[in-house]
Design a protein around this motif. Structure first.
Motif, PDB file in Angstrom:
ATOM      1  N   MET A  73      34.618   8.667   9.169  1.00  0.00           N
ATOM      2  CA  MET A  73      33.302   9.134   8.730  1.00  0.00           C
ATOM      3  C   MET A  73      32.434   7.912   8.397  1.00  0.00           C
ATOM      4  SD  MET A  73      32.302  11.655   5.634  1.00  0.00           S
ATOM      5  CE  MET A  73      33.531  12.908   5.929  1.00  0.00           C
ATOM      6  N   VAL A  74      31.189   7.956   8.761  1.00  0.00           N
ATOM      7  CA  VAL A  74      30.303   6.807   8.544  1.00  0.00           C
ATOM      8  C   VAL A  74      29.334   7.116   7.420  1.00  0.00           C
ATOM      9  CG1 VAL A  74      28.545   5.349   9.595  1.00  0.00           C
ATOM     10  CG2 VAL A  74      30.431   6.186  10.984  1.00  0.00           C
ATOM     11  N   PHE A  75      29.251   6.184   6.483  1.00  0.00           N
ATOM     12  CA  PHE A  75      28.219   6.309   5.453  1.00  0.00           C
ATOM     13  C   PHE A  75      27.519   4.967   5.349  1.00  0.00           C
ATOM     14  CE2 PHE A  75      26.624   5.748   1.169  1.00  0.00           C
ATOM     15  CZ  PHE A  75      25.854   6.888   1.027  1.00  0.00           C
ATOM     16  N   VAL A  76      26.255   4.928   5.584  1.00  0.00           N
ATOM     17  CA  VAL A  76      25.509   3.667   5.554  1.00  0.00           C
ATOM     18  C   VAL A  76      24.422   3.761   4.497  1.00  0.00           C
ATOM     19  CG1 VAL A  76      24.146   2.029   6.904  1.00  0.00           C
ATOM     20  CG2 VAL A  76      25.931   3.354   8.021  1.00  0.00           C
ATOM     21  N   ASN A  77      24.477   2.848   3.559  1.00  0.00           N
ATOM     22  CA  ASN A  77      23.466   2.848   2.497  1.00  0.00           C
ATOM     23  C   ASN A  77      22.359   1.866   2.871  1.00  0.00           C
ATOM     24  OD1 ASN A  77      21.975   2.711   0.214  1.00  0.00           O
ATOM     25  ND2 ASN A  77      23.681   2.264  -1.170  1.00  0.00           N
ATOM     26  N   LEU A  78      21.148   2.357   2.997  1.00  0.00           N
ATOM     27  CA  LEU A  78      20.022   1.496   3.414  1.00  0.00           C
ATOM     28  C   LEU A  78      19.065   1.220   2.258  1.00  0.00           C
ATOM     29  CD1 LEU A  78      19.313   3.260   6.839  1.00  0.00           C
ATOM     30  CD2 LEU A  78      20.669   1.209   6.451  1.00  0.00           C
ATOM     31  N   ALA A  79      19.527   1.473   1.042  1.00  0.00           N
ATOM     32  CA  ALA A  79      18.623   1.358  -0.116  1.00  0.00           C
ATOM     33  C   ALA A  79      18.086  -0.063  -0.302  1.00  0.00           C
ATOM     34  CB  ALA A  79      19.335   1.832  -1.375  1.00  0.00           C
ATOM     35  N   ASN A  80      18.830  -1.062   0.215  1.00  0.00           N
ATOM     36  CA  ASN A  80      18.373  -2.451   0.042  1.00  0.00           C
ATOM     37  C   ASN A  80      17.379  -2.901   1.096  1.00  0.00           C
ATOM     38  OD1 ASN A  80      19.787  -2.972  -2.219  1.00  0.00           O
ATOM     39  ND2 ASN A  80      21.616  -3.684  -1.122  1.00  0.00           N
ATOM     40  N   LEU A  81      17.182  -2.107   2.130  1.00  0.00           N
ATOM     41  CA  LEU A  81      16.214  -2.492   3.169  1.00  0.00           C
ATOM     42  C   LEU A  81      14.820  -2.264   2.608  1.00  0.00           C
ATOM     43  CD1 LEU A  81      17.285  -1.103   6.661  1.00  0.00           C
ATOM     44  CD2 LEU A  81      17.232  -3.460   5.867  1.00  0.00           C
ATOM     45  N   ARG A  82      14.173  -3.340   2.270  1.00  0.00           N
ATOM     46  CA  ARG A  82      12.856  -3.173   1.643  1.00  0.00           C
ATOM     47  C   ARG A  82      11.992  -4.377   1.980  1.00  0.00           C
ATOM     48  NH1 ARG A  82      14.360  -2.393  -3.232  1.00  0.00           N
ATOM     49  NH2 ARG A  82      14.028  -0.144  -3.324  1.00  0.00           N
ATOM     50  N   ARG A  83      10.775  -4.136   2.360  1.00  0.00           N
ATOM     51  CA  ARG A  83       9.803  -5.224   2.587  1.00  0.00           C
ATOM     52  C   ARG A  83       8.645  -5.017   1.642  1.00  0.00           C
ATOM     53  NH1 ARG A  83       9.808  -6.900   8.504  1.00  0.00           N
ATOM     54  NH2 ARG A  83       7.820  -7.844   8.020  1.00  0.00           N
ATOM     55  N   GLU A  84       8.099  -6.107   1.214  1.00  0.00           N
ATOM     56  CA  GLU A  84       6.864  -6.037   0.422  1.00  0.00           C
ATOM     57  C   GLU A  84       5.719  -6.263   1.399  1.00  0.00           C
ATOM     58  OE1 GLU A  84       4.817  -5.888  -3.426  1.00  0.00           O
ATOM     59  OE2 GLU A  84       6.685  -5.107  -2.615  1.00  0.00           O
ATOM     60  N   TYR A  85       4.689  -5.450   1.332  1.00  0.00           N
ATOM     61  CA  TYR A  85       3.581  -5.611   2.274  1.00  0.00           C
ATOM     62  C   TYR A  85       2.542  -6.570   1.709  1.00  0.00           C
ATOM     63  CZ  TYR A  85       5.851  -1.538   4.255  1.00  0.00           C
ATOM     64  OH  TYR A  85       6.791  -0.688   4.770  1.00  0.00           O
ATOM     65  N   SER A  86       1.829  -7.230   2.616  1.00  0.00           N
ATOM     66  CA  SER A  86       0.836  -8.204   2.181  1.00  0.00           C
ATOM     67  C   SER A  86      -0.375  -7.478   1.593  1.00  0.00           C
ATOM     68  CB  SER A  86       0.423  -9.078   3.357  1.00  0.00           C
ATOM     69  OG  SER A  86      -0.178  -8.262   4.320  1.00  0.00           O
ATOM     70  N   ASP A  87      -1.298  -8.219   1.090  1.00  0.00           N
ATOM     71  CA  ASP A  87      -2.389  -7.585   0.353  1.00  0.00           C
ATOM     72  C   ASP A  87      -3.692  -7.608   1.136  1.00  0.00           C
ATOM     73  OD1 ASP A  87      -2.650  -5.997  -1.788  1.00  0.00           O
ATOM     74  OD2 ASP A  87      -2.239  -7.550  -3.279  1.00  0.00           O
ATOM     75  N   ARG A  88      -3.590  -7.187   2.403  1.00  0.00           N
ATOM     76  CA  ARG A  88      -4.748  -7.158   3.276  1.00  0.00           C
ATOM     77  C   ARG A  88      -5.457  -5.811   3.077  1.00  0.00           C
ATOM     78  NH1 ARG A  88      -2.871  -8.387   9.201  1.00  0.00           N
ATOM     79  NH2 ARG A  88      -1.081  -7.469   8.203  1.00  0.00           N
ATOM     80  N   GLY A  89      -6.231  -5.713   2.002  1.00  0.00           N
ATOM     81  CA  GLY A  89      -6.755  -4.397   1.632  1.00  0.00           C
ATOM     82  C   GLY A  89      -7.907  -3.924   2.497  1.00  0.00           C
ATOM     83  N   ILE A  90      -8.200  -2.631   2.428  1.00  0.00           N
ATOM     84  CA  ILE A  90      -9.414  -2.109   3.064  1.00  0.00           C
ATOM     85  C   ILE A  90     -10.233  -1.342   2.026  1.00  0.00           C
ATOM     86  CG2 ILE A  90      -8.998  -1.942   5.549  1.00  0.00           C
ATOM     87  CD1 ILE A  90      -7.866   0.919   5.041  1.00  0.00           C
ATOM     88  N   GLY A  91     -11.526  -1.593   2.046  1.00  0.00           N
ATOM     89  CA  GLY A  91     -12.444  -0.877   1.166  1.00  0.00           C
ATOM     90  C   GLY A  91     -13.342   0.007   2.000  1.00  0.00           C
ATOM     91  N   VAL A  92     -14.011   0.933   1.312  1.00  0.00           N
ATOM     92  CA  VAL A  92     -14.890   1.875   2.010  1.00  0.00           C
ATOM     93  C   VAL A  92     -15.959   1.117   2.805  1.00  0.00           C
ATOM     94  CG1 VAL A  92     -16.602   3.690   1.616  1.00  0.00           C
ATOM     95  CG2 VAL A  92     -14.449   3.704   0.351  1.00  0.00           C
ATOM     96  N   THR A  93     -16.440   0.007   2.252  1.00  0.00           N
ATOM     97  CA  THR A  93     -17.520  -0.717   2.931  1.00  0.00           C
ATOM     98  C   THR A  93     -17.037  -1.500   4.151  1.00  0.00           C
ATOM     99  OG1 THR A  93     -17.206  -2.493   1.357  1.00  0.00           O
ATOM    100  CG2 THR A  93     -19.016  -0.958   0.896  1.00  0.00           C
ATOM    101  N   ASP A  94     -15.706  -1.667   4.292  1.00  0.00           N
ATOM    102  CA  ASP A  94     -15.174  -2.354   5.483  1.00  0.00           C
ATOM    103  C   ASP A  94     -15.166  -1.430   6.695  1.00  0.00           C
ATOM    104  OD1 ASP A  94     -14.478  -4.555   3.939  1.00  0.00           O
ATOM    105  OD2 ASP A  94     -12.535  -3.677   3.416  1.00  0.00           O
ATOM    106  N   LEU A  95     -15.271  -0.131   6.464  1.00  0.00           N
ATOM    107  CA  LEU A  95     -15.079   0.824   7.558  1.00  0.00           C
ATOM    108  C   LEU A  95     -16.404   1.255   8.183  1.00  0.00           C
ATOM    109  CD1 LEU A  95     -12.247   3.168   6.188  1.00  0.00           C
ATOM    110  CD2 LEU A  95     -12.064   1.006   7.392  1.00  0.00           C
ATOM    111  N   THR A  96     -16.337   1.586   9.453  1.00  0.00           N
ATOM    112  CA  THR A  96     -17.529   2.088  10.149  1.00  0.00           C
ATOM    113  C   THR A  96     -17.767   3.554   9.743  1.00  0.00           C
ATOM    114  OG1 THR A  96     -16.219   2.849  12.012  1.00  0.00           O
ATOM    115  CG2 THR A  96     -17.085   0.627  12.164  1.00  0.00           C
ATOM    116  N   ALA A  97     -18.969   4.064  10.008  1.00  0.00           N
ATOM    117  CA  ALA A  97     -19.287   5.449   9.622  1.00  0.00           C
ATOM    118  C   ALA A  97     -18.516   6.452  10.474  1.00  0.00           C
ATOM    119  CB  ALA A  97     -20.789   5.698   9.753  1.00  0.00           C
ATOM    120  N   ASP A  98     -18.102   6.001  11.661  1.00  0.00           N
ATOM    121  CA  ASP A  98     -17.456   6.911  12.609  1.00  0.00           C
ATOM    122  C   ASP A  98     -15.970   6.531  12.769  1.00  0.00           C
ATOM    123  OD1 ASP A  98     -17.783   8.924  14.933  1.00  0.00           O
ATOM    124  OD2 ASP A  98     -16.730   7.210  15.805  1.00  0.00           O
TER     125      ASP A  98
END
Ligand code: FMN
Ligand code: PLP
Length: 219
Positions: free
Chosen positions: A1-26
């Motif tokens: 029987m196979v049991f694989v724990n993936l709880a340690n697979l974790r990445r932190e994402y960079s802080d390339r944020g988006i604001g409302v004013t960065d987006l187009t109206a459409d």
């Protein structure tokens, strides 16, 4: 029987944020911008198996039971997002009974995802004919050979059908009447950008009578 724990697979994402004013109206214009950025950012080497136009299409049957699969986006514009498939496939049958659907673009290389919800309708036959004519002969014959989503006893049956249609259509391969385009007309489009501490940015366009309303969602 196979049991694989993936709880340690974790990445932190960079802080390339988006604001409302960065987006187009459409949202379609915004999608075009992000698509261009993705295309530029992802290396086109043979070893990087990444399809920028791949998207996960979710549908549900008449009882609301969901399922999902990958399809390729073939065009997008003011009327929506188009892809091609077999109308008699599982997804085709589900969409005929329940046109509500969702598209998810998993753009992990840029720590992004885009989620589009709306209803799906068939593209006009003339557009499907024109697209089918651009496909390689092998893919055209494949569309005839494959009764997509049906159970088959053996791979050999598929190859036999392919050979049969190869003989039947020695020159031009016509489009099978059960194969063609579908268009998702967006009702809402969410742009998601990964950020640190799981405090991501989520900005969603919702279609209103005259324009799109833009709202921020909690991550
Ligand atoms: C990268 C990728 C692209 C695919 N593109 C399509 C496509 O454009 N159209 C299609 O019918 N199936 C495509 N497939 C196969 C589908 O994922 C799926 O197996 C098939 O459409 C049957 O789905 P269904 O039984 O839910 O109808 C693709 C699969 C992958 C992995
Ligand atoms: C079964 C099937 N149909 C259609 C497509 C997409 O269309 P095309 O072959 O024209 O790129 C794919 C792409 O992987 C596919 O697997």
């Amino acid at each position: 029987m196979v049991f694989v724990n993936l709880a340690n697979l974790r990445r932190e994402y960079s802080d390339r944020g988006i604001g409302v004013t960065d987006l187009t109206a459409d949202p379609i214009e915004q999608f075009a911008r992000w698509f261009a950025e993705l295309d530029k950012a992802v290396p086109k080497s043979d070893t990087s198996w990444f399809e920028p136009n791949a998207m996960v299409l979710s549908t549900a049957d008449a009882e609301g039971r969901p399922c999902a699969r990958t399809v390729l986006l073939k065009r997008f514009g003011p009327d929506g997002f188009a892809f091609y498939t077999n109308y008699r496939s599982r997804k085709g049958r589900q969409l005929a009974a329940n046109p509500a659907a969702c598209l998810l673009f998993p753009w992990y290389p840029l720590e992004r995802q885009v989620i589009v919800t709306g209803e799906i309708r068939k593209l006009p036959d003339a557009e499907s004919d024109a697209y089918f004519a651009t496909r390689p002969r092998g893919a055209q014959l494949g569309a005839w050979a494959s009764e997509q989503s049906e159970v088959i006893a053996d791979r050999a049956l598929l190859d036999e059908r392919y050979t049969r249609f190869e003989r039947e259509f020695p020159e031009t391969v016509p489009r099978p009447p059960h194969w063609g385009g579908l268009l998702l007309e967006p009702q809402a489009v969410e742009f998601w950008q990964g950020r640190s501490s799981r405090l991501h940015d989520r900005l969603r366009y919702v279609r209103e009578a005259q324009a799109w309303r833009l709202e921020r969602l909690s991550p």
